[in-house]
Design a protein around this motif. Structure first.
Motif, PDB file in Angstrom:
ATOM      1  N   GLN A 117       0.865  -1.180   0.000  1.00 37.24           N
ATOM      2  CA  GLN A 117       0.000   0.000   0.000  1.00 37.24           C
ATOM      3  C   GLN A 117       0.901   1.230   0.000  1.00 37.24           C
ATOM      4  O   GLN A 117       1.484   1.583   1.020  1.00 37.24           O
ATOM      5  N   TYR A 118       0.989   1.855  -1.158  1.00 34.70           N
ATOM      6  CA  TYR A 118       1.862   3.020  -1.291  1.00 34.70           C
ATOM      7  C   TYR A 118       1.170   4.281  -0.786  1.00 34.70           C
ATOM      8  O   TYR A 118       0.098   4.649  -1.278  1.00 34.70           O
ATOM      9  N   THR A 119       1.774   4.896   0.209  1.00 38.69           N
ATOM     10  CA  THR A 119       1.355   6.221   0.661  1.00 38.69           C
ATOM     11  C   THR A 119       2.624   7.032   0.880  1.00 38.69           C
ATOM     12  O   THR A 119       3.699   6.479   1.167  1.00 38.69           O
ATOM     13  N   PHE A 120       2.507   8.333   0.762  1.00 40.90           N
ATOM     14  CA  PHE A 120       3.655   9.179   1.063  1.00 40.90           C
ATOM     15  C   PHE A 120       4.038   9.061   2.535  1.00 40.90           C
ATOM     16  O   PHE A 120       5.211   9.158   2.895  1.00 40.90           O
ATOM     17  N   GLN A 121       3.030   8.834   3.390  1.00 40.11           N
ATOM     18  CA  GLN A 121       3.321   8.633   4.808  1.00 40.11           C
ATOM     19  C   GLN A 121       4.190   7.393   5.018  1.00 40.11           C
ATOM     20  O   GLN A 121       5.128   7.400   5.816  1.00 40.11           O
ATOM     21  N   VAL A 186      -5.406   1.790 -11.507  1.00 42.83           N
ATOM     22  CA  VAL A 186      -4.119   1.110 -11.399  1.00 42.83           C
ATOM     23  C   VAL A 186      -3.921   0.151 -12.561  1.00 42.83           C
ATOM     24  O   VAL A 186      -2.826   0.052 -13.133  1.00 42.83           O
ATOM     25  N   ASP A 187      -4.976  -0.554 -12.948  1.00 44.39           N
ATOM     26  CA  ASP A 187      -4.871  -1.481 -14.082  1.00 44.39           C
ATOM     27  C   ASP A 187      -4.535  -0.737 -15.371  1.00 44.39           C
ATOM     28  O   ASP A 187      -3.750  -1.231 -16.194  1.00 44.39           O
ATOM     29  N   GLU A 193       2.377   1.279 -18.371  1.00 42.29           N
ATOM     30  CA  GLU A 193       3.773   1.109 -17.972  1.00 42.29           C
ATOM     31  C   GLU A 193       4.432  -0.088 -18.657  1.00 42.29           C
ATOM     32  O   GLU A 193       5.655  -0.111 -18.831  1.00 42.29           O
ATOM     33  N   LEU A 194       3.652  -1.090 -19.045  1.00 37.15           N
ATOM     34  CA  LEU A 194       4.208  -2.238 -19.766  1.00 37.15           C
ATOM     35  C   LEU A 194       4.720  -1.859 -21.150  1.00 37.15           C
ATOM     36  O   LEU A 194       5.499  -2.589 -21.750  1.00 37.15           O
ATOM     37  N   TYR A 245       2.010   5.712  -9.311  1.00 37.54           N
ATOM     38  CA  TYR A 245       1.276   6.774 -10.012  1.00 37.54           C
ATOM     39  C   TYR A 245      -0.081   7.025  -9.350  1.00 37.54           C
ATOM     40  O   TYR A 245      -0.524   8.169  -9.236  1.00 37.54           O
ATOM     41  N   ASP A 246      -0.742   5.958  -8.907  1.00 35.09           N
ATOM     42  CA  ASP A 246      -2.024   6.121  -8.219  1.00 35.09           C
ATOM     43  C   ASP A 246      -1.831   6.916  -6.924  1.00 35.09           C
ATOM     44  O   ASP A 246      -2.641   7.790  -6.597  1.00 35.09           O
TER      45      ASP A 246
END
Length: 341
Positions: A117-121, A186-187, A193-194, A245-246
């Motif tokens: 789970q990407y968060t800046f935090q 995201v999909d 990105e591929l 990116y999301d």
């Protein structure tokens, strides 16, 4: 025998041609950028995050000039790595600073987890763990592009540990979704990105970052990014890139610039036109986003202790485009706002 030759000869010819094709398309690097040379010794910090064993690549460069006892932490952008700070590391080290340049999780020489789970935090907490392990209690942050969003979040999250904050053409000086940029799932990011190629990266950066200009030394960084995206970890790299990116699009820091407590420097190349999602935005939205000659001035008014330095005619990465000019401005401000210890 003749059947056997007919069956195998095309394969042999194809095999012989593969190295030539690979060379024409540029180098390929491993999922943690294995094979790409960093300008200083690359180290790795192992830690636990979200139930996983991860590692962050980083450079820790001692002061080469007379040491001033201060540390600068460099935070790279989305299409950049710790290595792209090479000239800044040299300039800061020669000026007496210890310099730490990590690669964030999901980027470059660091882990690309299957689930995260990407968060800046979270990225800020990861970086804080690294600095704690290195014995660094207070530091100056220098964040570029997406690293500017991360440095801002870090400064909000750990204000007592940040002496000064410097942001180089940070993205997030506006909230794109609030301005009408469509959401890309995201999909959808993953499929995009591929398809990354070196030529596509070069064309995008030339038009968006550098106002149509290009310098031969930028090619190394294009090869770095394309080689990572098209190497043996291609799907891993693309998936993590999509998640990142999301994060960038959905987690604005714009509304909290007013809460920054430390002296803050905005270093802005005015020809930059970067804006996430601009490629799919309606014409009327596309026309009003990504104008750094306007955004820098606007955000400087939001940050309480801000200083704005503009580089007219320079683009998204003034530290790479005109290093001497950039570092003169940066070091002058760092010395002027030197905190009393």
């Amino acid at each position: 025998m003749s059947v056997s030759l007919t069956r195998w000869l095309p394969g042999l010819l194809l095999t012989a041609a593969l190295p030539l094709l690979a060379h024409a398309e540029g180098p390929q690097y491993g999922p943690e950028l294995q094979g790409f040379d960093y300008p200083y010794t690359l180290k790795h910090f192992a830690f636990q995050s979200q139930g996983q064993s991860l590692q962050m690549g980083y450079m820790d460069v001692a002061a080469h000039g007379k040491a001033n006892g201060r540390t600068v932490v460099l935070m790279h952008g989305k299409n950049f790595c710790g290595a792209t700070w090479d000239s800044s590391i040299q300039a800061l080290s020669e000026a007496g600073y210890r310099v730490v340049a990590p690669d964030q999780i999901g980027f470059c020489t660091s882990s690309k987890p299957d689930h995260y789970q990407y968060t800046f935090q979270q990225l800020a907490a990861n970086t804080q763990q690294l600095l704690k392990a290195l014995g660094i209690q207070k530091a100056t942050l220098l964040g570029h592009s997406t690293g500017g969003m991360l440095a801002t979040r870090y400064a909000l999250q750990y204000p007592d540990q940040v002496e000064q904050l410097a942001l180089v053409n940070p993205i997030g000086l506006e909230d794109w979704k609030a301005l009408g940029v469509p959401y890309r799932s995201v999909d959808q990011w993953y499929q995009r990105e591929l398809k990354v190629t070196a030529q596509g990266i070069r064309d995008y950066e030339r038009s968006t970052y550098y106002d149509g200009r290009w310098k031969p030394e930028f090619d190394r960084w294009v090869d770095m990014l394309a080689g990572l995206s098209n190497g043996p970890g291609k799907t891993q790299v693309a998936w993590n890139s999509a998640l990142i990116y999301d994060m960038i699009f959905t987690q604005p820091v714009y509304y909290e610039f007013k809460d920054l407590k430390m002296p803050t420097l905005l270093l802005i190349g005015t020809s930059d036109t970067t804006a996430i999602g601009k490629d799919i935005a309606p014409p009327e939205v596309k026309a009003k986003i990504g104008h750094y000659e306007v955004l820098g001035k606007q955000v400087a008014k939001l940050i309480p202790q801000s200083t704005l330095v503009e580089f007219p005619g320079l683009g998204h990465a003034p530290q790479m485009e005109e290093p001497a000019q950039f570092h003169q401005a940066l070091l002058g401000w760092l010395n002027k706002t030197n905190p009393v210890r």
